[in-house]
Every structure is written in C-alpha cells, then in structure tokens.
Design a protein around this motif. Structure first.
Motif, PDB file in Angstrom:
ATOM      1  N   GLY A  92     -46.049  15.696  -8.724  1.00 61.97           N
ATOM      2  CA  GLY A  92     -45.136  14.612  -8.364  1.00 61.97           C
ATOM      3  C   GLY A  92     -45.265  13.484  -9.375  1.00 61.97           C
ATOM      4  N   PHE A  93     -44.160  12.796  -9.631  1.00 55.81           N
ATOM      5  CA  PHE A  93     -44.197  11.724 -10.615  1.00 55.81           C
ATOM      6  C   PHE A  93     -44.816  10.465  -9.997  1.00 55.81           C
ATOM      7  CE2 PHE A  93     -40.854  14.544 -12.120  1.00 55.81           C
ATOM      8  CZ  PHE A  93     -41.325  14.776 -13.409  1.00 55.81           C
ATOM      9  N   ASN A  94     -45.544   9.762 -10.855  1.00 59.00           N
ATOM     10  CA  ASN A  94     -46.221   8.546 -10.436  1.00 59.00           C
ATOM     11  C   ASN A  94     -45.676   7.419 -11.305  1.00 59.00           C
ATOM     12  OD1 ASN A  94     -48.043   6.428 -10.085  1.00 59.00           O
ATOM     13  ND2 ASN A  94     -49.843   7.745 -10.016  1.00 59.00           N
ATOM     14  N   ASP A  95     -44.829   6.591 -10.734  1.00 62.00           N
ATOM     15  CA  ASP A  95     -44.217   5.510 -11.504  1.00 62.00           C
ATOM     16  C   ASP A  95     -45.177   4.328 -11.541  1.00 62.00           C
ATOM     17  OD1 ASP A  95     -42.648   3.284 -12.390  1.00 62.00           O
ATOM     18  OD2 ASP A  95     -40.861   4.503 -12.008  1.00 62.00           O
ATOM     19  N   ALA A  96     -45.707   4.068 -12.743  1.00 58.13           N
ATOM     20  CA  ALA A  96     -46.787   3.082 -12.885  1.00 58.13           C
ATOM     21  C   ALA A  96     -46.312   1.634 -12.803  1.00 58.13           C
ATOM     22  CB  ALA A  96     -47.523   3.309 -14.201  1.00 58.13           C
ATOM     23  N   LEU A 456     -51.459   6.424 -22.216  1.00 58.44           N
ATOM     24  CA  LEU A 456     -50.128   5.948 -21.850  1.00 58.44           C
ATOM     25  C   LEU A 456     -49.904   6.220 -20.372  1.00 58.44           C
ATOM     26  CD1 LEU A 456     -47.424   7.175 -24.431  1.00 58.44           C
ATOM     27  CD2 LEU A 456     -48.415   4.898 -24.174  1.00 58.44           C
ATOM     28  N   ALA A 457     -49.390   5.232 -19.664  1.00 56.45           N
ATOM     29  CA  ALA A 457     -48.941   5.434 -18.284  1.00 56.45           C
ATOM     30  C   ALA A 457     -47.455   5.114 -18.273  1.00 56.45           C
ATOM     31  CB  ALA A 457     -49.693   4.516 -17.339  1.00 56.45           C
ATOM     32  N   PHE A 458     -46.645   6.040 -17.756  1.00 58.27           N
ATOM     33  CA  PHE A 458     -45.200   5.826 -17.783  1.00 58.27           C
ATOM     34  C   PHE A 458     -44.653   5.374 -16.428  1.00 58.27           C
ATOM     35  CE2 PHE A 458     -43.636   8.551 -21.622  1.00 58.27           C
ATOM     36  CZ  PHE A 458     -44.016   7.533 -22.471  1.00 58.27           C
ATOM     37  N   GLY A 459     -43.558   4.657 -16.508  1.00 57.34           N
ATOM     38  CA  GLY A 459     -42.863   4.209 -15.311  1.00 57.34           C
ATOM     39  C   GLY A 459     -41.502   3.683 -15.728  1.00 57.34           C
ATOM     40  N   THR A 460     -40.863   2.937 -14.833  1.00 55.72           N
ATOM     41  CA  THR A 460     -39.494   2.512 -15.100  1.00 55.72           C
ATOM     42  C   THR A 460     -39.286   1.003 -15.047  1.00 55.72           C
ATOM     43  OG1 THR A 460     -38.999   2.711 -12.763  1.00 55.72           O
ATOM     44  CG2 THR A 460     -38.499   4.612 -14.168  1.00 55.72           C
ATOM     45  N   ASP A 461     -40.181   0.299 -14.323  1.00 59.59           N
ATOM     46  CA  ASP A 461     -39.915  -1.104 -14.035  1.00 59.59           C
ATOM     47  C   ASP A 461     -38.699  -1.224 -13.098  1.00 59.59           C
ATOM     48  OD1 ASP A 461     -40.412  -3.795 -14.114  1.00 59.59           O
ATOM     49  OD2 ASP A 461     -39.865  -4.083 -16.213  1.00 59.59           O
ATOM     50  N   ARG A 503     -47.115  14.165 -19.038  1.00 59.95           N
ATOM     51  CA  ARG A 503     -48.533  13.805 -18.853  1.00 59.95           C
ATOM     52  C   ARG A 503     -48.686  12.306 -18.584  1.00 59.95           C
ATOM     53  NH1 ARG A 503     -52.939  16.394 -19.610  1.00 59.95           N
ATOM     54  NH2 ARG A 503     -51.741  18.170 -20.347  1.00 59.95           N
ATOM     55  N   ALA A 504     -47.964  11.487 -19.364  1.00 58.09           N
ATOM     56  CA  ALA A 504     -48.047  10.035 -19.181  1.00 58.09           C
ATOM     57  C   ALA A 504     -47.524   9.620 -17.804  1.00 58.09           C
ATOM     58  CB  ALA A 504     -47.264   9.313 -20.272  1.00 58.09           C
ATOM     59  N   TYR A 505     -46.611  10.408 -17.271  1.00 57.12           N
ATOM     60  CA  TYR A 505     -45.936  10.098 -15.996  1.00 57.12           C
ATOM     61  C   TYR A 505     -46.721  10.619 -14.794  1.00 57.12           C
ATOM     62  CZ  TYR A 505     -41.262   8.263 -14.949  1.00 57.12           C
ATOM     63  OH  TYR A 505     -40.201   7.467 -14.619  1.00 57.12           O
ATOM     64  N   THR A 506     -47.768  11.408 -15.050  1.00 57.04           N
ATOM     65  CA  THR A 506     -48.522  12.016 -13.952  1.00 57.04           C
ATOM     66  C   THR A 506     -50.005  11.686 -14.118  1.00 57.04           C
ATOM     67  OG1 THR A 506     -48.571  14.091 -15.236  1.00 57.04           O
ATOM     68  CG2 THR A 506     -46.869  13.879 -13.547  1.00 57.04           C
TER      69      THR A 506
END
Ligand SMILES: [Zn+2]
Length: 564
Positions: A92-96, A456-461, A503-506
């Motif tokens: 599952g995606f984890n939006d940081a 890197l941690a990915f997300g959207t804001d 990877r950055a998103y999870t």
C-alpha cells in the motif's frame, strides 16, 4: 519438504508475535485472505518477486508461489481467495506529506484547480456561491494563476459582485496565498492601513495601495483568525471523505502535516471502524512544548494512529515567489523570497529544533528555496552535534531547490528528503522563468539525492497535488510537464526508475515515520497493507503510468476499496 521448511520459516516469526498469539481459537496455518496468480513486487530486496500472498488477521503470514499459498486456504467461509489474474500487487502507498482535513474539506468545496482563465475562475465561484446560504464561507479552491493566459494574480473585484453576502477565501493550490473577497477582508479588518506581517505580504494595487485581496503566507492568518471553526461533526465528515478517497487511490498510510488538534477526529473515525488508512498525525513545531509536556516522544500511538512529529516552516513557495533563495527571482528581481514567520526572531528556529529534539520528538521542516534548505540543514547539523547521536530522522519537506553542494548533506547528516514528484511536472511548466535554467538543474533532484545515498520519502502534499500515487510515480519517472512541453522530461537527468519511485513511496515513507519494520514491503510479519493495480507499471510505457488505476486496496487485512 523444502516447501514445508520454507513456509515454516515464513510463518514462524508471525506465530511468535503477540499479534498472532492473541487470535485465540484460529488454526494458525489458515489464512483469512489470499491473493493468488499475481505479479507481486514486494519491495524487499531479498525476495523481490512473488505470485501469491496470505493474510491472517491484519498481518501478512506468507509470500510465495500460488501453489504454496493455496495450501493455506481454509474452507470457503473461512478464506477469501482473490485471483489477481496476473495483475500487479504492491505494498500500500504511504503518502509522506498530506493535509488530510483540508483534503476532506476540499472534496466538498468549489474546485478551481482546472479553471483555465480568470473568467472561468470567477464563474465557478459564482455558481458555487449561488447554492450556499448567505454568510456561509467559501474556502479551498486550489486555483493556479500559472494556468491562465497572462498568469496574473486574481483580484477581489473579479468575484465581489457575485458574493456580497458570502465571505470568500480561496487558496492557490500550494496554500501559500489566497484570494479574499471584499467581505472577507472587511471581516478580517484588512485595509490599506494594515501593515504586512513578518513572513507575509498583503498584495496591493500599485496605484492606490488598496489590498487586491491576495494575501501571501503569514498574511493569510488575518482571515483565518475570523474564520468560524468547523464543528466536530463537519470535521468528521471531511475526514471520512478524505479516508474514502485515500482508499480509492491505494493510499493505506498518510502522514498528516497539519493534523494539530484533529487527532480526536481521526480517533472518532477509528472507533467507528471507518478509518481506511493509517495516520501519522503531526503537530505544529512552534507549539512543540505542549506536546513535549505530555511526555510523548516520536513515534507514539497505535499502528492506525500515531503522533510525535513536529512540522515547521522555513520559507514559502515557488509559485507565490516566497521560497527563500540566495539569488533574486528572474521574474521579480526585487526579491529572493522571504523566510517564514517561524524564522523570526532570529535564532528561534534553532532553539525550537534543539528543544524538540531533546524532548525526543521528530522534527520535520518545510524548505523550498536553496537558502531555506541550507539554513535548515545547518540547524540540523548543529543540533545533532549538540544533542549527540540518536535515531532522530530529521526531515526536510519538499527539499525542492538545492544548491549542488548541499545535495550530499542529506545522506551525510541522515536527513530524509520528503519530496512530492507531482510538483516537478506542475511547477516545471513555469519554474525556469522564475529561477532560470542553471538553478533548475538541481531542482527536484531525485536522481542526485538517491545517488548520494539519501533516503527519499514520496508523497503529494495533497491538496497541493492530487492524492493519486500513479500521478506521482509517473511524474518521478517521466518528468513530463503537465503542459506537454517537455516530452522527454524536464531536467531529464533527474529522472528515476519505477522501482525507485515505488520504493520511495512505500519503504522510504515508512522509514520517514519510523515504521519500516511494520510496513512498506510485502513480507511475512508486516501489516497486510497492499494494492492491486489495473496495469503493470513496471512493464508498460512510462507515459502510460498515469492511467494505471488501483482496483483493490487492502489495509490492515481488510478490503477497504474494490472495483466491482
Ligand atoms: Zn504541505
């Protein structure tokens, strides 16, 4: 024999965990849910690919071939079997980085994001205001003047005649400025005489000095001070809309950068069994002492709802010309941006970070311009020196425009770069007119940061960008700007692979919230948070990734979204 020992090695660690042991009465080798015939990318380097996964309760209990995993199915009543028919399964995606409540409110507010001109912007507000009882506010909106023919900021005159009895305060999609109509300005008592606050700008008519309605950064608080606080029930409805939306796009965890006092709202949703994603609820850094006084440290709480992070601001945004740079803006040579009001008086940010870190809390700071990033990296370095070694996981949010010499500091100082790839294809349309080509080269520097060893941690804001992770992965991999002007990618040398983006998103975002042992990969013992996608984004033309859809979302072992 080999299979049996393999399964045992997969299952035993789970059996020993308290979580499994408490599920009394269940035969330990029977799964509640299994997914078979899938292409699973586990994001674990030891076992990167698999065909099937078994879930018991809220945990993954085994990962392997379809043949192996089918053996864990009980009778039809006991075990649900999902045949993925070759579809891709990911953690599952984890939006940081989200603003979850604004997201929820946004889902029920006026939508100005795609308004392509000032008249269209005004018309949408008129139509929305018509449906409201007098006195009810219009907020949200997420407009973007960079989409409009002359990219001019809107003014209150555009909407005043439609909204004599409706206070309007609609924000640009980055949240760093908002347009108030005359009624909202009047309620907030903002006049020609009002001075710009520290860290904020009241945009004025150059001839008359009259406020145009646009308030930048800290100046927005004039209006927020008089904005009626939504009731608990209204907040609950917004949070419900947000969590349903998250489930529909495969986001099983969010890190809410502006949770503040909304933790109780999330708890209510959790108690009612309606929360469909895990939440790391972050508190404002300037009020760190209140959290520290409770004795809470990072990361505290249940797997569904945790706290212990503190979010601060070093500067504004590129779109609002308030991101803090060393050199002036190309299209506004009179300014190189402004530090956030949290940077005043001088030295206060260092003091806060030092205190919050000493209290064991996680510090998370927004920095966009190169100067803001340098300042925060230096503060982090100093605090680490003073407070000594510890697994503190300092974060910089956005890390958007870096000087070349600052890139390696993230890895060296163990500072997490929490970034939002969608901004790159959005801002990429106009960023160079603002900062020039040279500075743009180390902008959204995903490749350089990864190569230097940074996390890197990915997300959207969200709501700045849409919550859908497919758009962000598409953005990180292609860097094709939204206007279609960079088909080969804007600053293409900073592209990364699909694998790296996922990877950055999870894994990356799980690490950024101290949860890498619990989630982020599809491995036995981890929480059963996973998604099934309509397309295999590892195989298709990267241009197509934005069209991939989530067809099933499983969170905590429950199917929380499913295309039927
Ligand atoms: Zn944000």
């Amino acid at each position: 024999m080999r299979l049996k020992s393999l399964l045992l090695s997969l299952i035993l660690p789970v059996l020993m965990s308290t979580n499994f042991a408490t599920q009394a009465g269940k035969p330990p080798f029977t799964a509640d849910l299994i997914i078979i015939n899938a292409r699973i990318h586990t994001m674990d380097q030891g076992q990167p690919l698999a065909e099937a996964v078994a879930i018991s309760g809220n945990r993954i209990i085994a990962v392997g071939t379809t043949k192996e995993i089918e053996k864990l199915a009980g009778d039809k009543k006991r075990t649900r079997i999902v045949d993925a028919k070759g579809q891709l399964v990911l953690p599952g995606f984890n939006d940081a980085h989200v603003h979850f409540m604004s997201g929820g409110f946004q889902l029920s507010s006026v939508d100005l994001r795609n308004a392509s001109s000032q008249p269209e912007f005004a018309e949408r507000i008129r139509a929305f205001a018509d449906k409201l009882p007098p006195g009810r506010w219009i907020t949200g909106g997420d407009w973007d003047h960079e989409r409009w023919p002359d990219a001019k900021l809107p003014t209150k005159e555009l909407i005043d005649r439609f909204t004599p009895n409706t206070p309007v305060f609609v924000n640009r999609l980055d949240g760093h400025m908002a347009l108030a109509n005359s009624l909202a300005l009047k309620l907030a008592n903002v006049t020609r005489q009002t001075l710009d606050p520290p860290g904020g700008i009241i945009v004025r008519d150059p001839k008359t000095g009259e406020p145009t309605g646009v308030l930048k950064d800290a100046a927005q608080s004039f209006v927020w001070k008089v904005f009626p606080t939504p009731s608990f029930e209204e907040k609950l409805a917004a949070a419900r809309a947000a969590t349903n939306h998250a489930a529909s796009v495969g986001v099983t965890s969010v890190q809410d950068m502006s949770a503040g006092t909304d933790v109780g709202v999330y708890q209510a949703l959790l108690d009612r069994g309606e929360l469909k994603n895990r939440i790391y609820a972050v508190w404002p850094l300037p009020r760190w002492e209140r959290l520290a006084q409770t004795g809470v440290r990072a990361h505290f709480g249940s797997p569904m709802l945790r706290t212990g992070g503190l979010k601060g601001f070093a500067d504004g945004s590129l779109g609002s010309t308030t991101a803090l740079f060393y050199a002036p803006y190309e299209d506004a040579p009179g300014t190189s941006g402004i530090p956030s009001d949290e940077m005043f008086p001088e030295g206060v940010m260092l003091e806060r970070v030092r205190g919050a870190d000493r209290a064991g809390l996680q510090v998370i700071i927004h920095a966009i311009g190169d100067r803001a990033n340098d300042l925060i990296l230096s503060i982090y370095e100093q605090v680490e020196n003073e407070n000594g070694d510890r697994d503190r996981r300092f974060r910089i949010e956005h890390a958007q425009h870096l000087r070349a010499q600052d890139i390696s500091r993230f890895a060296r100082d163990h500072v997490i770069a929490s970034m939002q790839p969608y901004h790159a294809i959005d801002d990429g349309r106009w960023a160079e007119k603002r900062i020039g080509h040279e500075r743009a080269k180390t902008t959204y520097a995903f490749r350089s940061l990864l190569d230097s060893g940074a996390t890197l941690a990915f997300g959207t804001d969200w709501t700045v960008a849409p919550l859908d992770p497919m758009l962000s992965i598409y953005a990180a991999v292609t860097r094709r700007t939204l206007d279609g002007k960079h088909p080969g990618g804007w600053i293409p040398e900073q592209k990364i692979s699909v694998e790296e983006a996922v990877r950055a998103y999870t894994v990356g975002s799980a690490f950024a919230e101290f949860q890498e042992k619990e989630k982020g990969t599809i491995l036995p013992g981890k929480f059963a948070d996973l998604v099934i996608l309509s397309r295999d984004i590892f195989k298709i033309d990267p241009k197509e990734i934005e069209k991939a859809k989530v067809v099933t979302t499983i969170m905590d072992g429950r199917v929380v979204y499913e295309v039927k």
